[in-house]
Design a protein around this motif. Structure first.
Motif, PDB file in Angstrom:
ATOM      1  N   VAL A  25       0.815  -1.203   0.000  1.00 16.40           N
ATOM      2  CA  VAL A  25       0.000   0.000   0.000  1.00 16.40           C
ATOM      3  C   VAL A  25       0.850   1.255   0.000  1.00 16.40           C
ATOM      4  CG1 VAL A  25      -0.228   0.185   2.508  1.00 16.40           C
ATOM      5  CG2 VAL A  25      -2.067   1.042   1.032  1.00 16.40           C
ATOM      6  N   ASP A  26       2.099   1.156   0.456  1.00 16.18           N
ATOM      7  CA  ASP A  26       2.973   2.323   0.488  1.00 16.18           C
ATOM      8  C   ASP A  26       3.926   2.363  -0.714  1.00 16.18           C
ATOM      9  OD1 ASP A  26       4.462   0.141   1.260  1.00 16.18           O
ATOM     10  OD2 ASP A  26       5.508   1.164   2.891  1.00 16.18           O
ATOM     11  N   GLY A  27       3.713   1.492  -1.690  1.00 17.61           N
ATOM     12  CA  GLY A  27       4.545   1.501  -2.890  1.00 17.61           C
ATOM     13  C   GLY A  27       4.106   2.577  -3.863  1.00 17.61           C
ATOM     14  N   PRO A  28       4.930   2.878  -4.862  1.00 21.12           N
ATOM     15  CA  PRO A  28       4.508   3.848  -5.882  1.00 21.12           C
ATOM     16  C   PRO A  28       3.249   3.350  -6.587  1.00 21.12           C
ATOM     17  CG  PRO A  28       6.517   2.700  -6.553  1.00 21.12           C
ATOM     18  CD  PRO A  28       6.279   2.348  -5.128  1.00 21.12           C
ATOM     19  N   ALA A  29       2.253   4.226  -6.696  1.00 22.94           N
ATOM     20  CA  ALA A  29       0.943   3.817  -7.186  1.00 22.94           C
ATOM     21  C   ALA A  29       0.898   3.776  -8.713  1.00 22.94           C
ATOM     22  CB  ALA A  29      -0.126   4.765  -6.665  1.00 22.94           C
ATOM     23  N   VAL A  30       0.231   2.746  -9.219  1.00 19.41           N
ATOM     24  CA  VAL A  30      -0.011   2.577 -10.648  1.00 19.41           C
ATOM     25  C   VAL A  30      -1.476   2.221 -10.828  1.00 19.41           C
ATOM     26  CG1 VAL A  30       0.501   1.206 -12.702  1.00 19.41           C
ATOM     27  CG2 VAL A  30       2.345   1.786 -11.095  1.00 19.41           C
ATOM     28  N   VAL A  31      -2.170   2.893 -11.742  1.00 23.01           N
ATOM     29  CA  VAL A  31      -3.553   2.554 -12.065  1.00 23.01           C
ATOM     30  C   VAL A  31      -3.598   2.134 -13.524  1.00 23.01           C
ATOM     31  CG1 VAL A  31      -5.951   3.302 -12.109  1.00 23.01           C
ATOM     32  CG2 VAL A  31      -4.396   4.221 -10.372  1.00 23.01           C
ATOM     33  N   LEU A  32      -4.175   0.958 -13.785  1.00 21.86           N
ATOM     34  CA  LEU A  32      -4.252   0.375 -15.122  1.00 21.86           C
ATOM     35  C   LEU A  32      -5.708   0.331 -15.555  1.00 21.86           C
ATOM     36  CD1 LEU A  32      -1.902  -2.692 -14.442  1.00 21.86           C
ATOM     37  CD2 LEU A  32      -1.237  -0.477 -15.421  1.00 21.86           C
ATOM     38  N   LEU A  33      -6.036   0.942 -16.682  1.00 18.83           N
ATOM     39  CA  LEU A  33      -7.428   1.044 -17.125  1.00 18.83           C
ATOM     40  C   LEU A  33      -7.630   0.347 -18.470  1.00 18.83           C
ATOM     41  CD1 LEU A  33      -7.188   3.459 -15.026  1.00 18.83           C
ATOM     42  CD2 LEU A  33      -9.176   4.380 -16.208  1.00 18.83           C
ATOM     43  N   HIS A  34      -8.662  -0.505 -18.507  1.00 18.43           N
ATOM     44  CA  HIS A  34      -8.978  -1.261 -19.720  1.00 18.43           C
ATOM     45  C   HIS A  34      -9.809  -0.436 -20.700  1.00 18.43           C
ATOM     46  CE1 HIS A  34     -13.282  -2.033 -18.848  1.00 18.43           C
ATOM     47  NE2 HIS A  34     -12.924  -2.087 -17.573  1.00 18.43           N
ATOM     48  N   GLY A  35     -10.015  -1.000 -21.873  1.00 16.81           N
ATOM     49  CA  GLY A  35     -10.783  -0.326 -22.908  1.00 16.81           C
ATOM     50  C   GLY A  35     -12.069  -1.053 -23.242  1.00 16.81           C
ATOM     51  N   PHE A  36     -12.695  -0.619 -24.330  1.00 13.84           N
ATOM     52  CA  PHE A  36     -13.880  -1.264 -24.909  1.00 13.84           C
ATOM     53  C   PHE A  36     -13.446  -2.094 -26.103  1.00 13.84           C
ATOM     54  CE2 PHE A  36     -16.741  -1.214 -28.560  1.00 13.84           C
ATOM     55  CZ  PHE A  36     -17.859  -1.830 -28.046  1.00 13.84           C
ATOM     56  N   PRO A  37     -13.953  -3.314 -26.241  1.00 14.11           N
ATOM     57  CA  PRO A  37     -14.728  -4.111 -25.294  1.00 14.11           C
ATOM     58  C   PRO A  37     -13.823  -5.139 -24.618  1.00 14.11           C
ATOM     59  CG  PRO A  37     -14.979  -5.034 -27.500  1.00 14.11           C
ATOM     60  CD  PRO A  37     -13.927  -3.939 -27.577  1.00 14.11           C
ATOM     61  N   TYR A  38     -13.201  -4.741 -23.564  1.00 14.06           N
ATOM     62  CA  TYR A  38     -12.263  -5.574 -22.815  1.00 14.06           C
ATOM     63  C   TYR A  38     -12.585  -5.447 -21.326  1.00 14.06           C
ATOM     64  CZ  TYR A  38      -9.783  -5.062 -27.286  1.00 14.06           C
ATOM     65  OH  TYR A  38      -9.458  -5.039 -28.619  1.00 14.06           O
TER      66      TYR A  38
END
Length: 301
Positions: A25-38
């Motif tokens: 939880v204290d690591g560098p944050a990464v957010v990964l977002l999917h697309g359409f239609p996935y």
């Protein structure tokens, strides 16, 4: 790796967002977002090397997908780019993430670009397929080349009630066809497709998708709650955060473009890469290349 389990949920803006989280939880944050239609399974092989490197990784279902739900029945089921960007910003707030590397493709990449452009203080770095992925509404009705218009058949199909009904009746059939034509060299199997296709059974999937493809051509109104964000996006604000952009050499919907084609849209450091033998679903087709780009931005930040 099955990203469907475990899932967490958090109220963020107008949504109860379902997401997978891994790493300290204290690591560098990464957010990964999917697309359409996935769906989030596009990142099944991207998450482990990021976690191994000490990152806190968050992979949410977008509005209209999987276990993410609208909190209120009267919230417009908008798929406009401002809504996607606002959802991402609300998720960062809800998870108390002040700053993260944002990475995505297709709809998810657009959300990342929106936040990177309008709230750069929240974005430590950007990974984006198809480079600057903010839609230019002012030029929405300008015709493209015949070949590129052919690639966009599904968008025009969704403009009609025939298209809405077609998506409602056979969302899996349409999605599978798009997977095949957008990634012609990707030999996915039935199990891989079905694992993601379950996310399309969402009760609001059709409404969100149809609104998205009608709104971008100015055929329907947007949600008034996002009018100010859309106004700011109409100026096509430059992206100043460090960025690594990609094209798949075999992308069947967005053909590769030289880096110079969108250079003016990036005011900060940017590197553009074309990945051979890869189509539109880059993180699932070439997870190593995608994960490496994310880690380069994490380490340079």
């Amino acid at each position: 790796m099955d990203l469907l389990q475990p899932l967490r949920t958090v109220d963020a803006g107008v949504l109860s967002v379902a997401y997978h989280e891994a790493g300290p939880v204290d690591g560098p944050a990464v957010v990964l977002l999917h697309g359409f239609p996935y769906d989030i399974h596009a990142y099944a092989q991207v998450v482990p090397p990021l976690v191994q490197a000490g990152c806190r990784v968050v992979v949410p279902y977008l509005r209209g997908y999987g276990a993410t739900r609208f909190l209120h029945a009267d919230t417009p089921r908008s798929g406009e780019q401002a809504a996607l960007g606002a959802d991402l910003l609300a998720l960062l707030d809800a998870l108390a993430v002040p700053r993260a590397v944002l990475a995505g493709y297709d709809w998810g990449g657009r959300a990342c670009c929106v936040v990177a452009a309008l709230w750069p203080q929240r974005c430590a770095g950007l990974v984006s397929l198809n480079s600057y992925n903010i839609f230019d509404h002012a030029r929405a009705l300008e015709p493209d080349t015949p070949e590129n218009e052919r690639r966009l058949w599904y968008q025009y199909y969704f403009h009609s009630e025939r298209g809405r009904e077609g998506l409602r009746r056979d969302r899996r059939g349409i999605a599978r066809l798009l997977w095949q034509t957008w990634s012609p060299t990707w030999a996915f199997d039935d199990a891989t497709f079905e694992r993601s296709a379950a996310a399309f059974d969402h009760p609001d999937f059709v409404d969100v998708v149809i609104h998205s493809y009608r709104h971008r051509y100015n055929l329907v109104a947007g949600d008034p709650a996002y009018a100010e964000i859309e106004r700011r996006l109409a100026a096509l604000p430059p992206i100043g955060v460090p960025a690594i952009t990609f094209d798949g050499a075999d992308d069947g919907v967005r053909p590769p473009a030289p880096a110079a084609a969108q250079a003016l849209r990036f005011s900060g450091r940017r590197e553009h890469r074309v990945v051979p033998g890869v189509g539109h679903n880059l993180p699932q087709e070439a997870p190593g290349a995608f994960a490496q780009a994310v880690l380069e931005l994490v380490r340079s930040g």
